[in-house]
Write a protein that holds these residues in place. Structure first.
Motif, mmCIF file in Angstrom:
data_model
loop_
_atom_site.group_PDB
_atom_site.id
_atom_site.type_symbol
_atom_site.label_atom_id
_atom_site.label_comp_id
_atom_site.label_asym_id
_atom_site.label_seq_id
_atom_site.Cartn_x
_atom_site.Cartn_y
_atom_site.Cartn_z
ATOM 1 N N ASP A 1 39.843 -35.885 -34.846
ATOM 2 C CA ASP A 1 39.067 -34.654 -34.995
ATOM 3 C C ASP A 1 37.583 -34.954 -35.073
ATOM 4 O OD1 ASP A 1 41.185 -32.849 -35.029
ATOM 5 O OD2 ASP A 1 41.627 -33.407 -37.101
ATOM 6 N N PRO A 2 37.029 -35.562 -34.036
ATOM 7 C CA PRO A 2 35.657 -36.051 -34.142
ATOM 8 C C PRO A 2 34.649 -34.914 -34.264
ATOM 9 C CG PRO A 2 36.422 -36.194 -31.895
ATOM 10 C CD PRO A 2 37.601 -35.793 -32.704
ATOM 11 N N GLU A 3 33.605 -35.174 -34.967
ATOM 12 C CA GLU A 3 32.501 -34.216 -35.009
ATOM 13 C C GLU A 3 31.648 -34.338 -33.765
ATOM 14 O OE1 GLU A 3 30.189 -34.606 -38.547
ATOM 15 O OE2 GLU A 3 31.971 -34.882 -39.784
ATOM 16 N N LEU A 4 31.642 -35.524 -33.229
ATOM 17 C CA LEU A 4 30.767 -35.811 -32.095
ATOM 18 C C LEU A 4 31.546 -36.577 -31.043
ATOM 19 C CD1 LEU A 4 28.015 -36.219 -30.673
ATOM 20 C CD2 LEU A 4 27.596 -38.115 -32.242
ATOM 21 N N LEU A 5 31.491 -36.088 -29.806
ATOM 22 C CA LEU A 5 32.177 -36.772 -28.709
ATOM 23 C C LEU A 5 31.178 -37.254 -27.682
ATOM 24 C CD1 LEU A 5 34.443 -34.107 -29.221
ATOM 25 C CD2 LEU A 5 35.598 -35.709 -27.702
ATOM 26 N N PHE A 6 31.377 -38.484 -27.253
ATOM 27 C CA PHE A 6 30.588 -38.997 -26.125
ATOM 28 C C PHE A 6 31.505 -39.039 -24.921
ATOM 29 C CE2 PHE A 6 28.533 -40.722 -29.848
ATOM 30 C CZ PHE A 6 27.185 -40.599 -29.558
ATOM 31 N N LEU A 7 31.126 -38.301 -23.876
ATOM 32 C CA LEU A 7 31.953 -38.299 -22.675
ATOM 33 C C LEU A 7 31.112 -38.879 -21.538
ATOM 34 C CD1 LEU A 7 33.444 -34.687 -22.949
ATOM 35 C CD2 LEU A 7 34.298 -36.792 -23.994
ATOM 36 N N ASP A 8 31.590 -39.999 -21.000
ATOM 37 C CA ASP A 8 30.841 -40.659 -19.930
ATOM 38 C C ASP A 8 31.477 -40.282 -18.602
ATOM 39 O OD1 ASP A 8 29.079 -42.228 -18.614
ATOM 40 O OD2 ASP A 8 29.503 -44.056 -19.746
ATOM 41 N N GLU A 9 30.764 -39.517 -17.812
ATOM 42 C CA GLU A 9 31.285 -39.056 -16.517
ATOM 43 C C GLU A 9 32.702 -38.515 -16.647
ATOM 44 O OE1 GLU A 9 29.396 -38.889 -14.021
ATOM 45 O OE2 GLU A 9 27.831 -40.400 -14.279
ATOM 46 N N PRO A 10 32.909 -37.476 -17.449
ATOM 47 C CA PRO A 10 34.292 -37.043 -17.720
ATOM 48 C C PRO A 10 34.996 -36.480 -16.497
ATOM 49 C CG PRO A 10 32.723 -35.500 -18.657
ATOM 50 C CD PRO A 10 31.928 -36.649 -18.153
ATOM 51 N N THR A 11 34.246 -36.026 -15.509
ATOM 52 C CA THR A 11 34.921 -35.436 -14.350
ATOM 53 C C THR A 11 34.790 -36.300 -13.105
ATOM 54 O OG1 THR A 11 32.914 -34.194 -13.927
ATOM 55 C CG2 THR A 11 34.638 -33.075 -15.157
ATOM 56 N N GLY A 12 34.317 -37.498 -13.314
ATOM 57 C CA GLY A 12 34.088 -38.375 -12.163
ATOM 58 C C GLY A 12 35.374 -38.669 -11.410
ATOM 59 N N GLY A 13 35.327 -38.538 -10.111
ATOM 60 C CA GLY A 13 36.456 -38.939 -9.273
ATOM 61 C C GLY A 13 37.681 -38.054 -9.403
ATOM 62 N N LEU A 14 37.541 -36.863 -9.916
ATOM 63 C CA LEU A 14 38.715 -36.006 -10.078
ATOM 64 C C LEU A 14 38.743 -34.934 -8.987
ATOM 65 C CD1 LEU A 14 38.780 -35.426 -13.928
ATOM 66 C CD2 LEU A 14 39.962 -37.172 -12.586
ATOM 67 N N ASP A 15 39.955 -34.465 -8.687
ATOM 68 C CA ASP A 15 40.061 -33.389 -7.701
ATOM 69 C C ASP A 15 39.637 -32.060 -8.356
ATOM 70 O OD1 ASP A 15 42.358 -32.027 -8.898
ATOM 71 O OD2 ASP A 15 43.400 -33.886 -8.376
ATOM 72 N N PRO A 16 39.395 -31.022 -7.545
ATOM 73 C CA PRO A 16 38.810 -29.788 -8.094
ATOM 74 C C PRO A 16 39.620 -29.172 -9.228
ATOM 75 C CG PRO A 16 38.771 -29.753 -5.708
ATOM 76 C CD PRO A 16 39.520 -30.982 -6.088
ATOM 77 N N ILE A 17 40.937 -29.216 -9.120
ATOM 78 C CA ILE A 17 41.739 -28.583 -10.172
ATOM 79 C C ILE A 17 41.597 -29.373 -11.471
ATOM 80 C CG2 ILE A 17 44.082 -27.998 -10.886
ATOM 81 C CD1 ILE A 17 44.657 -27.411 -7.920
ATOM 82 N N ALA A 18 41.657 -30.671 -11.355
ATOM 83 C CA ALA A 18 41.491 -31.509 -12.534
ATOM 84 C C ALA A 18 40.120 -31.280 -13.142
ATOM 85 C CB ALA A 18 41.671 -32.974 -12.159
ATOM 86 N N HIS A 19 39.158 -31.125 -12.280
ATOM 87 C CA HIS A 19 37.802 -30.803 -12.692
ATOM 88 C C HIS A 19 37.772 -29.633 -13.663
ATOM 89 C CE1 HIS A 19 34.085 -32.007 -10.119
ATOM 90 N NE2 HIS A 19 34.385 -32.854 -11.066
#
Lengths: 453, 262, 311
Positions: C152-170
């Motif tokens: 249950d983090p207060e702060l999330l670091f997301l590095d390129e979370p949508t990189g290389g994903l297809d549109p639906i996954a996006h």
């Protein structure tokens, strides 16, 4: 949270001190005592061979190499076999078969064109045998094998044969029949009482096993030893071994009176590196082989009539290349005469003849004579004599042997220099060029052998 | 502790599924099974040769596995970026290193155990099951395990600052040196011709480098019937030595890895 | 606004053959709690390096960085944050639920129901017992998000979370991130997928060559749209007479296109066209897009540097 770096580095220091201490003063000495492969001989091995050896599977590698050596044996590539023997015995110091075969190979297989062994190798063979016995002290085998080389191949230095055979007999796994050889070694060493005593012990042991329901071998052993005892007692009696000092039996002992062997010899060098030897010996028709040695006058560890064969402890893969030691045990007399040409010219690697001075020696020791001759001469030459120039009671303690030494030079042997056109001829005193049969000659009447009319 | 165990068990799970390790292990097991069939050997030495061969297979396989397994352990985590997902959690770097190491050692232990089972099976198949002989036989692999524990720690330590390929050769080199040097050291010490400086240097090197030869106790197993003095004491000391060495190397690894930017 | 991340004059230097390079060059940054913050920049701009410093995985060479009020490197932070690296590989032999169990154990969490809930939340409830090797890229990214939510983090670091994903996954990932905002979490997204950032971020910073090129609220940054006026039957003289600043005029065969900033009123131009008996075909207001801003900023920054580099 930061880790306490200084403290940890100190800890590392402490740990490294402690691990080293445990190793150096605790585990390593125990390892050496318990687990170290025995008999490591690091000389004569290349570093890659050493690394190979340390990589594990030593015994396996030894075995594979030894199988490979078999091919070389078949092809007669004996030189290639030597390093393998050295390597395999080092890898697997428990490989008795390799030690035994290797020793035999080194001792017997290197010969010249006339089938004389290269005796410069014998010290290596003995050293290998000694090493094998050190590495396998719990079994008789290498002791026996080493004793056998002394007994049979060297046929001189008899106390050594006795020593090794006795060591072999201390091991419980010595087969009974092989124990009989020690008895023969005792005889050759002039220790008749011990020989007889051992025979009785062997007989009692075999008889006991037979009573306990022994096998065919036990019965056979009992009968053989029994027979040996009979013969031994007869010989001892005939040869005066039971006589009190100064006692004269009604029928003279076979060894009495002493018999003059009538040894004389002449050596010519008809061609370079060839010795033609003509010699006389009053025994007929057959049964005498005189040893002829031609060696560098300063050959290391040489003694009259032979060598201190076990002076070195090192198994050398190469014989001393520039030294010459020729030993021919087969100057064979037929009807009182011997005429033999020893040709060293075809084996220049074995007989390099590079030294200046050489000794040519004749040597005869009744201890290795066949029994029918020994019946007259007895074990230590008691019934044998020769002209004072030949009879020697000093070079072998307690034995009367025939020994005569001549000095030769390289020029003579190689027929160079002053001897380019001149055939060197040497003769012992009393040698007669063409001796006519003389009825006055005192010919030996060898007991048990029908004298020619 | 639970963090370390989690990392260790995950590492173990991953290690025993690594194909290259499984292939090595399979080859070793196969060799162990066919080894007794090599009867081209001289009859007397056959038992010794086969024991030597099987012990050798187990040792070399273990060493190979130990190195291949450990050299990639930390670099793989970095390359796959899984290390970030772990280190950004409340996991200290030393816990990560220790967990990875314990996982590697556990995997090694399992593989050695497996090979030992096969060894016992094959030996029993060939010369009958003999509990006394089995007790002798397992001493070899048991000691190899500690040997490999040190080797793994060596590779682990190097993996905190060199690439896997370099590490492979470094660790292999140290394994060979640590096995051979003992003998070199002995010959230096026994040879009267060696000068004092060389002796001192040899002692120093011997003191520092891990002595892998201590764990080669196969000689009496290959050639039974030798008298062993103070066996328990020896095992105690060499295991203690291994533990100390491993701890020392791991602390060094932690000290380096703590400063390392991944 | 309470700050989740405070960065002051942060510097990270790497040694190279041509000398030391400041990968992170005196960055100042502040992210408020509950914000979704976009950290934008081309590859190699220093985004991941900055994140790694904030996570305590690498160490800064200068400046100051605080996360959730504590100095970076403090283990206490790690209990309250999460990190989803770019294209991570999880242990392939493990199943989805095992992965979650493993990461949970690092927090000493043993709550199976919670793990199941997380799987459901990322839409993997039915795939929890498949191994990672059987997962698609999108599923792997979702399990990654799930593992990052374990504590249950207060702060999330997301590095390129949508990189290389297809549109639906996006879209799936984007929705998950938007959910986080609703839960009040702070999300720090590093990305170059501008369309995603534009849709979900409150504020952005653009980093280029280790320096912050611009930062601020998206709506402020994207101020400055344009009008495009298209007309026909326009005499050439009129086209030449339009000389407003920052305006592009193209004219061919009586067809006129005027591209002008929305700070200027289009009325004058339209009136001019009508007065010349031309007919206005369309007037299209064009909003500024993040992409334009990004390209603009990066290009401008590079040119500045070129010029500055010669002094």
């Amino acid at each position: 949270m930061r880790i306490p770096r200084t403290k940890l580095w100190t800890l590392v220091g402490g740990i490294f001190l402690a691990q080293g201490a445990i190793q150096m003063f605790g585990a390593l000495p125990l390892w050496n005592q318990n687990y170290k492969p025995k008999g490591q001989v690091s000389s004569n091995l290349s570093p890659d061979q050493m690394i190979l050896a340390f990589a594990g599977m030593r015994e396996m590698i030894a075995n594979i190499l030894w199988v490979r050596a078999d091919t070389f044996f078949d092809q007669g590539m004996y030189d290639a076999v030597l390093p393998i023997i050295r390597l395999t015995t080092w890898l697997d110091p428990r490989a008795i078969d390799i030690y035994a075969t290797g020793m035999w190979h080194i001792g017997y297989n290197f010969t010249d064109e006339q089938s004389r062994s290269d005796r410069r190798y014998i010290p290596s063979a003995l050293a290998l045998g000694a090493e094998g016995s050190r590495n396998n002290p719990e079994t008789y085998e290498m002791f026996f094998e080493t004793g056998w080389i002394w007994h049979h191949k060297i046929a001189d230095g008899f106390p050594k044969a006795v020593y090794w055979m006795e060591e072999a007999r201390k091991r419980p796994d010595l087969p009974p029949a092989r124990g009989n050889i020690l008895s023969m070694a005792y005889q050759r060493n002039g220790e008749l009482d011990k020989a007889l005593d051992l025979m009785y012990k062997q007989y009692d042991a075999a008889a006991k096993r037979v009573l306990e329901g022994g096998e065919y071998g036990d019965r056979n052993q009992r009968d053989t030893v029994g027979n040996n005892i009979n013969v031994m007692l007869g010989r001892m009696s005939q040869r005066g071994a039971f006589a009190k000092p100064g006692e004269k039996p009604p029928v003279p002992f076979d060894t009495d009176p002493k018999f003059d062997v009538g040894f004389t010899a002449q050596v010519t060098i008809p061609e370079p590196a060839q010795l033609r030897i003509r010699a006389t010996w009053n025994v007929r028709p057959v049964g005498t082989r005189v040893r002829v040695i031609l060696r560098d006058a300063d050959y290391p560890n040489a003694i009259p009539g032979g060598m201190v064969w076990d002076a070195t402890n090192e198994v050398a893969l190469d014989p001393p290349k520039n030294l010459t030691y020729m030993q021919d045990d087969n100057l064979f007399f037929r009807n009182r005469r011997a005429d033999k040409t020893i040709d060293m010219s075809r084996d220049p690697t074995m007989y390099p003849l590079v030294s200046d001075k050489y000794y040519l020696e004749f040597y005869y020791n009744p201890r290795i004579a066949p029994p029918h001759i020994q019946d007259k001469f007895s074990w230590s030459g008691e019934g044998m004599t020769a002209k004072p120039e030949f009879l020697n009671t000093e070079i072998r303690e307690g034995q009367r042997v025939v020994f005569y030494r001549m000095e030769l030079t390289r020029d003579m042997l190689r027929r160079t220099g002053d001897w380019l056109d001149k055939v060197p001829v040497f003769a012992t005193p009393y040698f007669e060029e063409d001796r006519v049969r003389n009825t006055d000659d005192n010919l030996i009447q060898v007991p048990g052998i029908l004298a020619e009319p | 502790m639970s963090v370390i165990l989690s990392i260790a068990s995950t590492t173990l799970g991953e290690a025993i599924r690594r194909r290259v390790l499984l292939v090595i292990l399979l080859i070793a097991l196969g060799s162990l099974i066919i080894a007794p069939g090599l009867s081209v050997l001289q009859p007397r030495g056959q038992q010794a040769a086969i024991t030597s061969l099987t012990m050798g297979i187990i040792q070399m396989t273990s060493a190979l596995i130990a190195i291949v397994l450990t050299v990639y352990m930390i670099p793989n985590e970095i390359e796959r970026r899984t290390i970030y997902t772990i280190l950004c959690k409340p996991v200290q770097r030393w816990q990560f290193v220790v967990g990875k190491y314990l996982g590697a050692v556990a995997a090694l232990g399992m593989m050695i155990f497996f090979m030992t089972l096969v060894l016992i099976f094959v030996t029993s198949l060939n010369s009958g099951f003999d509990i006394a002989r089995v007790q002798e036989l397992v001493k070899g692999p048991f000691m190899y395990f500690w040997q490999m524990a040190i080797l793994s720690a060596v590779a682990m330590m190097f993996s905190t600052f060199v690439t896997p390929l370099v590490n492979f050769f470094l660790s292999s080199g140290i394994f060979i040196a640590g096995t051979v040097f003992s003998s070199v050291f002995q010959s230096f010490m026994e040879n009267r011709g060696t000068n004092e400086l060389t002796k001192t240097l040899a002692s120093a090197v011997q003191y520092i480098i891990p002595n892998f030869a201590l764990y080669n106790v196969q000689n009496p197993i290959i050639n039974p019937g030798q008298e062993i003095v103070n066996e328990f004491g020896y095992y105690l000391q060499s295991v203690g030595y291994a533990l100390l060495y491993v701890v020392g190397l791991l602390v060094v690894a932690i000290l380096i890895f703590d400063r390392r930017e991944v | 606004m309470e700050a989740a991340i405070e960065i002051k004059q942060l510097v990270k230097t790497y040694k190279s053959k041509i000398g030391d390079i400041n990968v992170v060059d005196h960055i100042d940054l502040e992210v408020g709690k509950g914000e979704i913050f976009g950290f934008l920049g081309p590859n190699g701009a220093g985004k991941t390096t900055t994140i790694k410093i904030l996570l305590g995985i690498i160490y800064a060479d200068g400046g100051d960085a605080r996360v959730l009020g504590r100095e970076v490197g403090d283990m206490a932070i790690h209990k309250k944050i999460a990190y989803l690296p770019e294209k991570p590989y999880y242990y392939e032999h493990m199943t989805g639920i095992e992965i979650l169990r493993f990461y949970a154990s690092l927090f000493k969490i043993k709550d199976e129901a919670k793990l199941k809930g997380l799987l459901e939340r990322v839409n993997l409830a039915n795939d929890g017992h498949k191994t990672i090797s059987q997962y698609s890229k999108g599923m792997q990214q979702r399990i990654g998000l799930a593992q990052s939510l374990i504590n249950d983090p207060e702060l999330l670091f997301l590095d390129e979370p949508t990189g290389g994903l297809d549109p639906i996954a996006h879209i799936e990932i984007r929705d998950l991130i938007l959910n986080m905002r609703e839960e009040g979490k702070t999300v720090f997204i590093s990305s170059h997928e501008l369309s995603d950032v534009e849709r979900i971020c409150d504020r952005v910073a653009i980093i280029n060559k280790g320096r912050i090129a611009s930062q601020g609220r998206l709506e402020d940054l994207l101020k400055g749209g344009r009008y495009e006026i298209t007309a026909s039957g326009v005499p050439e003289g009129l086209a030449k007479s339009i000389q407003e600043p920052d305006t592009l005029v193209s004219f061919k065969d009586g067809r006129l296109i005027v591209d002008m900033p929305d700070t200027t009123s289009p009325n004058a131009v339209i009136e001019g066209i009508l007065a010349a008996k031309g007919s206005v075909i369309s007037v299209i207001p064009r909003r500024k897009r993040l992409e334009d801003l990004f390209v603009e900023t990066v290009r401008q920054k590079n040119e500045e540097e070129k010029a500055g580099g010669r002094k």
